[in-house]
Design an enzyme around this catalytic site. Structure first.
Site, PDB file in Angstrom:
ATOM      1  N   ASP A 127     -11.416   1.965   4.081  1.00 42.58           N
ATOM      2  CA  ASP A 127     -11.793   0.553   3.966  1.00 42.58           C
ATOM      3  C   ASP A 127     -13.299   0.415   3.730  1.00 42.58           C
ATOM      4  O   ASP A 127     -13.764  -0.657   3.337  1.00 42.58           O
ATOM      5  CB  ASP A 127     -11.456  -0.194   5.273  1.00 42.58           C
ATOM      6  N   GLN A 141      -4.923  -2.097   9.637  1.00 39.58           N
ATOM      7  CA  GLN A 141      -4.711  -3.384   8.970  1.00 39.58           C
ATOM      8  C   GLN A 141      -5.233  -4.519   9.854  1.00 39.58           C
ATOM      9  O   GLN A 141      -4.926  -4.596  11.046  1.00 39.58           O
ATOM     10  CB  GLN A 141      -3.211  -3.565   8.673  1.00 39.58           C
ATOM     11  N   LYS A 157       0.846  -1.202   0.000  1.00 35.79           N
ATOM     12  CA  LYS A 157       0.000   0.000   0.000  1.00 35.79           C
ATOM     13  C   LYS A 157       0.881   1.252   0.000  1.00 35.79           C
ATOM     14  O   LYS A 157       0.630   2.213  -0.742  1.00 35.79           O
ATOM     15  CB  LYS A 157      -0.929   0.004   1.226  1.00 35.79           C
TER      16      LYS A 157
HETATM   17  N1  GUN Z   1      -6.618  -7.451   5.880  1.00 37.68           N
HETATM   18  C1  GUN Z   1      -6.974  -8.227   4.814  1.00 37.68           C
HETATM   19  N2  GUN Z   1      -7.810  -7.553   3.993  1.00 37.68           N
HETATM   20  C2  GUN Z   1      -7.979  -6.330   4.534  1.00 37.68           C
HETATM   21  C3  GUN Z   1      -8.725  -5.177   4.137  1.00 37.68           C
HETATM   22  O1  GUN Z   1      -9.407  -5.136   3.113  1.00 37.68           O
HETATM   23  N3  GUN Z   1      -8.628  -4.103   4.966  1.00 37.68           N
HETATM   24  C4  GUN Z   1      -7.900  -4.127   6.107  1.00 37.68           C
HETATM   25  N4  GUN Z   1      -7.888  -3.032   6.864  1.00 37.68           N
HETATM   26  N5  GUN Z   1      -7.198  -5.167   6.512  1.00 37.68           N
HETATM   27  C5  GUN Z   1      -7.236  -6.266   5.715  1.00 37.68           C
END
Ligand code: GUN
Length: 286
Positions: free
Chosen positions: A122, A97, A53
């Site tokens: 998200d 996360q 990211k």
């Molecule tokens: N961990 C796995 N997929 C995701 C997601 O889409 N968002 C977040 N914040 N953590 C994740």
């Protein structure tokens, strides 16, 4: 005839390019979009995702901050961290996360709900979920949004089609239901208690597998010519990832199919970048 393989790479590149242009426009207005990603503990998969990211933000000119907190971080510390980022006007997107470490996992909902809905890139906050359900989407979850974007970029029609989603998670299945419904598909969600899964799956023009079970979708469950989107990511050996679909057999039946790895998953980070831009725009207006 073998299905068209929908590789995520080219679609992701197109989405990122459009996000990059929007970042440029915002910079011309004096706003540099900023994303803060909070990671708690040392989960190796999470560390890879967070680095990815960060790297993508840098590529597109988005300011990126990683807030790495130790495994033993308390709920209160995490909430204070979120409050500080909510108040920081240079941070337009906040992402915690997942998964959180075992000690605070039970508080995940309370923690995520602390994020200002306008910064919730998200799309997990109840306000954003509610806006999606009433047909007024603002920030929507990145993986299901990526599925819709891929269908659009591949010129696969959604309106009036039968869509079947296998899996009812808050991250993929449920939001995708609403996104497909908003695009006028007739949508069914199947799950672990569904009695006649193969029969329902065979009705789908668009079949989405998001169950987390390798090889759940077999060739007999697919209507000839259907589009099959595999959202599953299952690690079956230290270096072997597979989706939920028996790819080799299903590709002989389907009209189009996404591989794993290299499929729709690659669009998730690209859609996150779009959400950061969208969040910055929402905050510009307010
Ligand atoms: N961990 C796995 N997929 C995701 C997601 O889409 N968002 C977040 N914040 N953590 C994740």
């Amino acid at each position: 005839m073998s299905a068209k393989i929908l590789y995520g790479k080219d679609f992701a590149a197109q989405i990122k390019e459009s996000a990059r242009l929007e970042v440029e426009n915002l910079k011309n207005l004096g706003v540099t979009p900023g994303l803060a990603v909070i990671i708690v503990g040392e989960n190796p998969a999470s560390q890879v995702y967070v680095r990815n990211k960060h790297k993508t933000c840098e590529e597109l000119g988005i300011r990126s901050e990683i807030v790495a907190l130790p495994e033993n971080t308390t709920k209160n510390t995490l909430i204070n961290t979120i409050d500080a980022l909510n108040a920081d006007k240079n941070t337009h997107g906040i992402l915690v996360q997942l998964p959180l470490p075992a000690e605070i996992k039970n508080s995940s909902e309370e923690i995520l709900n602390r994020i200002d809905p306008r910064k919730d890139v998200d799309g997990f906050h109840p306000v954003n979920v509610g806006n999606l359900v009433i047909g007024s989407p603002k920030l929507v979850p990145c993986t299901p949004a990526g599925c819709i974007e891929m269908l659009d970029l591949a010129n696969i029609e959604i309106d009036g089609k039968r869509a079947v989603i296998i899996g009812r998670s808050n991250i993929v299945g449920k939001p995708l239901f609403h996104l497909l419904l908003a695009r006028h598909a007739t949508v069914t969600i199947c799950h672990t208690h569904t009695k006649n899964l193969p029969e329902i799956a065979r009705e789908a023009d668009i079949l989405v597998a998001a169950s987390g079970k390798p090889n759940l979708v077999t060739a007999d469950m697919v209507k000839p010519g259907a589009t099959v989107i595999d959202v599953g990511i299952n690690r079956i050996a230290p270096k072997k990832l597979v989706g939920d679909v028996d790819f080799d057999a299903v590709k002989e039946i389907a009209g189009a199919i996404t591989p794993v790895p290299g499929g729709v998953g690659l669009l998730t980070v690209a859609m996150l970048m779009k959400n950061v831009v969208k969040a910055a725009k929402l905050q510009l207006k307010a």
